[in-house]
Design a protein around this motif. Structure first.
Motif, PDB file in Angstrom:
ATOM      1  N   ARG A 147      -0.287   6.174  12.240  1.00  0.00           N
ATOM      2  CA  ARG A 147      -0.770   5.807  10.897  1.00  0.00           C
ATOM      3  C   ARG A 147       0.136   4.764  10.232  1.00  0.00           C
ATOM      4  O   ARG A 147      -0.203   4.276   9.144  1.00  0.00           O
ATOM      5  N   ILE A 148       1.255   4.414  10.824  1.00  0.00           N
ATOM      6  CA  ILE A 148       2.206   3.496  10.194  1.00  0.00           C
ATOM      7  C   ILE A 148       1.583   2.142   9.845  1.00  0.00           C
ATOM      8  O   ILE A 148       1.769   1.652   8.725  1.00  0.00           O
ATOM      9  N   PRO A 149       0.815   1.501  10.742  1.00  0.00           N
ATOM     10  CA  PRO A 149       0.200   0.219  10.353  1.00  0.00           C
ATOM     11  C   PRO A 149      -0.686   0.338   9.118  1.00  0.00           C
ATOM     12  O   PRO A 149      -0.660  -0.526   8.237  1.00  0.00           O
ATOM     13  N   ALA A 150      -1.456   1.424   9.032  1.00  0.00           N
ATOM     14  CA  ALA A 150      -2.319   1.629   7.854  1.00  0.00           C
ATOM     15  C   ALA A 150      -1.467   1.815   6.604  1.00  0.00           C
ATOM     16  O   ALA A 150      -1.782   1.267   5.538  1.00  0.00           O
ATOM     17  N   CYS A 151      -0.381   2.584   6.724  1.00  0.00           N
ATOM     18  CA  CYS A 151       0.518   2.809   5.580  1.00  0.00           C
ATOM     19  C   CYS A 151       1.071   1.483   5.071  1.00  0.00           C
ATOM     20  O   CYS A 151       1.110   1.236   3.855  1.00  0.00           O
ATOM     21  N   ASN A 152       1.502   0.631   5.980  1.00  0.00           N
ATOM     22  CA  ASN A 152       2.059  -0.666   5.586  1.00  0.00           C
ATOM     23  C   ASN A 152       1.014  -1.547   4.915  1.00  0.00           C
ATOM     24  O   ASN A 152       1.313  -2.259   3.940  1.00  0.00           O
ATOM     25  N   GLU A 153      -0.201  -1.493   5.397  1.00  0.00           N
ATOM     26  CA  GLU A 153      -1.281  -2.269   4.773  1.00  0.00           C
ATOM     27  C   GLU A 153      -1.556  -1.772   3.358  1.00  0.00           C
ATOM     28  O   GLU A 153      -1.750  -2.569   2.431  1.00  0.00           O
ATOM     29  N   TYR A 154      -1.579  -0.450   3.194  1.00  0.00           N
ATOM     30  CA  TYR A 154      -1.815   0.111   1.866  1.00  0.00           C
ATOM     31  C   TYR A 154      -0.673  -0.249   0.916  1.00  0.00           C
ATOM     32  O   TYR A 154      -0.907  -0.583  -0.254  1.00  0.00           O
ATOM     33  N   ILE A 155       0.559  -0.179   1.408  1.00  0.00           N
ATOM     34  CA  ILE A 155       1.711  -0.518   0.567  1.00  0.00           C
ATOM     35  C   ILE A 155       1.622  -1.975   0.118  1.00  0.00           C
ATOM     36  O   ILE A 155       1.856  -2.290  -1.059  1.00  0.00           O
ATOM     37  N   ASP A 156       1.286  -2.883   1.029  1.00  0.00           N
ATOM     38  CA  ASP A 156       1.153  -4.302   0.671  1.00  0.00           C
ATOM     39  C   ASP A 156       0.075  -4.491  -0.391  1.00  0.00           C
ATOM     40  O   ASP A 156       0.267  -5.238  -1.361  1.00  0.00           O
ATOM     41  N   GLU A 157      -1.041  -3.824  -0.222  1.00  0.00           N
ATOM     42  CA  GLU A 157      -2.142  -3.925  -1.197  1.00  0.00           C
ATOM     43  C   GLU A 157      -1.702  -3.396  -2.563  1.00  0.00           C
ATOM     44  O   GLU A 157      -1.983  -4.002  -3.609  1.00  0.00           O
ATOM     45  N   LEU A 158      -1.007  -2.272  -2.562  1.00  0.00           N
ATOM     46  CA  LEU A 158      -0.561  -1.664  -3.816  1.00  0.00           C
ATOM     47  C   LEU A 158       0.518  -2.502  -4.486  1.00  0.00           C
ATOM     48  O   LEU A 158       0.541  -2.637  -5.721  1.00  0.00           O
ATOM     49  N   GLN A 159       1.417  -3.073  -3.679  1.00  0.00           N
ATOM     50  CA  GLN A 159       2.453  -3.959  -4.239  1.00  0.00           C
ATOM     51  C   GLN A 159       1.820  -5.172  -4.902  1.00  0.00           C
ATOM     52  O   GLN A 159       2.257  -5.616  -5.968  1.00  0.00           O
ATOM     53  N   ASP A 160       0.780  -5.720  -4.263  1.00  0.00           N
ATOM     54  CA  ASP A 160       0.081  -6.860  -4.861  1.00  0.00           C
ATOM     55  C   ASP A 160      -0.505  -6.490  -6.222  1.00  0.00           C
ATOM     56  O   ASP A 160      -0.516  -7.308  -7.153  1.00  0.00           O
ATOM     57  N   LYS A 161      -0.960  -5.273  -6.331  1.00  0.00           N
ATOM     58  CA  LYS A 161      -1.530  -4.828  -7.606  1.00  0.00           C
ATOM     59  C   LYS A 161      -0.440  -4.728  -8.684  1.00  0.00           C
ATOM     60  O   LYS A 161      -0.655  -5.117  -9.839  1.00  0.00           O
ATOM     61  N   LEU A 162       0.740  -4.238  -8.296  1.00  0.00           N
ATOM     62  CA  LEU A 162       1.856  -4.157  -9.249  1.00  0.00           C
ATOM     63  C   LEU A 162       2.308  -5.550  -9.666  1.00  0.00           C
ATOM     64  O   LEU A 162       2.637  -5.783 -10.835  1.00  0.00           O
ATOM     65  N   VAL A 163       2.330  -6.459  -8.702  1.00  0.00           N
ATOM     66  CA  VAL A 163       2.701  -7.844  -9.005  1.00  0.00           C
ATOM     67  C   VAL A 163       1.715  -8.444 -10.015  1.00  0.00           C
ATOM     68  O   VAL A 163       2.115  -9.085 -10.993  1.00  0.00           O
ATOM     69  N   TYR A 164       0.439  -8.228  -9.768  1.00  0.00           N
ATOM     70  CA  TYR A 164      -0.582  -8.777 -10.662  1.00  0.00           C
ATOM     71  C   TYR A 164      -0.520  -8.126 -12.034  1.00  0.00           C
ATOM     72  O   TYR A 164      -0.686  -8.793 -13.056  1.00  0.00           O
ATOM     73  N   LYS A 165      -0.258  -6.823 -12.077  1.00  0.00           N
ATOM     74  CA  LYS A 165      -0.108  -6.113 -13.344  1.00  0.00           C
ATOM     75  C   LYS A 165       1.046  -6.716 -14.142  1.00  0.00           C
ATOM     76  O   LYS A 165       0.925  -6.950 -15.349  1.00  0.00           O
ATOM     77  N   SER A 166       2.165  -6.961 -13.465  1.00  0.00           N
ATOM     78  CA  SER A 166       3.325  -7.558 -14.124  1.00  0.00           C
ATOM     79  C   SER A 166       2.992  -8.948 -14.658  1.00  0.00           C
ATOM     80  O   SER A 166       3.358  -9.312 -15.784  1.00  0.00           O
ATOM     81  N   TYR A 167       2.275  -9.718 -13.864  1.00  0.00           N
ATOM     82  CA  TYR A 167       1.856 -11.057 -14.272  1.00  0.00           C
ATOM     83  C   TYR A 167       0.955 -10.995 -15.507  1.00  0.00           C
ATOM     84  O   TYR A 167       1.142 -11.754 -16.474  1.00  0.00           O
ATOM     85  N   LEU A 168      -0.029 -10.096 -15.484  1.00  0.00           N
ATOM     86  CA  LEU A 168      -0.951  -9.971 -16.608  1.00  0.00           C
ATOM     87  C   LEU A 168      -0.235  -9.550 -17.886  1.00  0.00           C
ATOM     88  O   LEU A 168      -0.541 -10.052 -18.974  1.00  0.00           O
TER      89      LEU A 168
END
Length: 267
Positions: A147-168
């Protein structure tokens, strides 16, 4: 006439099923309840399955069946799309049965439930951070999991959301011309997420915020703030010499230099 007969048969079937379930709830035959709870679960009737399992849990507490029942209860909530409850049950399972063969799966599902709770970027991102932390915990505990590849993909997606939240959040102050607050928010966003895909825009907004703050300051603070804005200009140009914002940035520099030239300074 045929349709009426079919409807009557269907109604009788549903009524009979409900009657059977009501009798089951009142039954003291726990083995039968357990068997039927699994049958309901396998047929994706998660609500009825959960009700029976929740009745059985205190009865079987302390026995080997309690572990299986708790596992099913977690998935009943998940199957109904109640990710908040499912996440709670998966985490409670891990606390109650830390050595269970289901522990790895439940830790992953706990993280995934946080992921499913993660809201749109403009909203509070506590579940998003919780999901990142939970997926990272899973990776640390089970580094060889498939499941590690899926976990890393989810983390990247979630990090992008935090980045966008910070930007907004930072942009919100900038758009409302709350420049002192914008400067703090923009600097924090750049510090927290140095690799942000919005970095160029963030740095430009920081430059313009400092320039506007200087222009609107009282005379005693203008010199220092214009110098500060000028330093920001050079930081921006150094990193993005071909920026789409260059014309506006150069116009701001002209304004800064025009003001600072009054003091016969060259930096």
């Amino acid at each position: 006439m045929r349709k009426i007969v079919l409807l009557f048969v269907l109604f009788a079937f549903v009524l009979g099923g409900c009657s059977e379930y009501q009798k089951l709830l009142k039954s003291t035959d726990n083995s039968l309840k357990y068997k039927k709870a699994i049958e309901y679960y396998n047929s994706e009737n998660y609500a009825k399955s959960a009700t029976l399992f929740e009745e059985l849990l205190p009865i079987y507490r302390g026995t080997s069946k309690a572990e299986t029942i708790s596992y099913y209860i977690s998935y009943c909530s998940y199957g109904q799309g109640d990710f908040i409850s499912a996440g709670y049950f998966f985490r409670n399972f891990l606390k109650t049965f830390p050595d269970s063969p289901y522990s790895e799966e439940c830790l992953y599902m706990s993280a995934y439930c946080y992921y499913m709770e993660s809201p749109k970027p403009r909203l509070d991102q506590t579940p998003t951070q919780n999901a990142i932390d939970a997926f990272q915990l899973y990776i640390n505990r089970y580094p060889n999991s498939t499941r590690i590849p899926a976990c890393n993909e989810y983390i990247d997606e979630l990090q992008d959301k935090l980045v966008y939240k910070s930007y907004l959040s930072a942009r919100n102050y900038y758009d409302r011309e709350k420049f002192p607050s914008a400067i703090i928010a923009l600097q924090n966003s750049l510090k927290d997420y140095p690799g942000s895909s919005h970095r160029e825009d963030l740095m430009f907004m920081l430059l313009e915020s400092k320039h506007q703050l200087a222009a609107k300051s009282i005379p005693s603070k203008q010199r220092e703030r214009y110098n500060n804005a000028k330093e920001e200009y050079y930081a921006f140009v150094d990193e993005y010499p071909e920026s789409k914002h260059m014309k506006r940035a150069e116009k701001m520099l002209e304004d800064m230099e025009a003001y600072l030239s009054k003091f016969n300074i060259n930096n």
